[in-house]
Design a protein around this motif. Structure first.
Motif, short mmCIF file in Angstrom:
data_model
loop_
_atom_site.label_atom_id
_atom_site.label_comp_id
_atom_site.label_asym_id
_atom_site.label_seq_id
_atom_site.Cartn_x
_atom_site.Cartn_y
_atom_site.Cartn_z
N LEU A 84 0.83 -1.21 0.00
CA LEU A 84 0.00 0.00 0.00
C LEU A 84 0.87 1.26 0.00
CD1 LEU A 84 -2.68 -1.22 2.53
CD2 LEU A 84 -3.11 -0.63 0.13
N LYS A 89 -0.72 4.81 -0.94
CA LYS A 89 -1.94 4.77 -0.13
C LYS A 89 -1.50 4.79 1.33
CE LYS A 89 -4.52 2.23 -3.61
NZ LYS A 89 -5.21 0.98 -3.93
N GLU A 92 -3.93 3.89 4.41
CA GLU A 92 -4.21 2.46 4.48
C GLU A 92 -2.96 1.69 4.90
OE1 GLU A 92 -5.98 1.23 0.76
OE2 GLU A 92 -7.18 3.06 0.73
N ALA A 93 -1.81 2.12 4.44
CA ALA A 93 -0.56 1.47 4.83
C ALA A 93 -0.35 1.61 6.33
CB ALA A 93 0.62 2.07 4.07
#
Length: 102
Positions: A84, A89, A92-93
């Motif tokens: 991610l 991202k 989200e990571a």
């Protein structure tokens, strides 16, 4: 960070611990690019409180897993977070990384 993953994987929900991670299982010989205040070959001391577990992806409570299963689950979350991150991202990571570290 293998050392932190190993330490957290042996904890139970609600447990607090002081984890000493040797440099070999921490950021290694190079130190940390993300945390430049961590020099090369630095031992790290973490104060950790494990709030709980996310059971949805693993299929069972981590408190019911063996140490090997917990390490495997943490490694999968870390790999998911890395993927991610590469896709930019970041939110989200971070969620994946937080599930690994508590």
């Amino acid at each position: 960070m293998t050392g932190l993953g190993i330490g957290v994987s042996s904890m139970k929900s609600g447990e607090r611990a002081l984890l000493h991670v040797g440099w070999e299982l921490g950021y290694g010989k190079e130190g940390s690019f993300s945390f430049p205040n961590v020099p090369p070959m630095a031992d790290i001391l973490y104060e950790v409180e494990l709030i709980g577990f996310d059971e949805t992806k693993e299929g069972k409570a981590r408190s019911d897993m063996t140490v090997e299963e917990r390490i495997g689950a943490a490694d999968r979350r870390k790999m998911d977070g890395n993927a991610l991150f590469k896709e930019e991202k970041l939110e989200e990571a971070m969620q994946q990384y937080e599930m690994v570290t508590g």
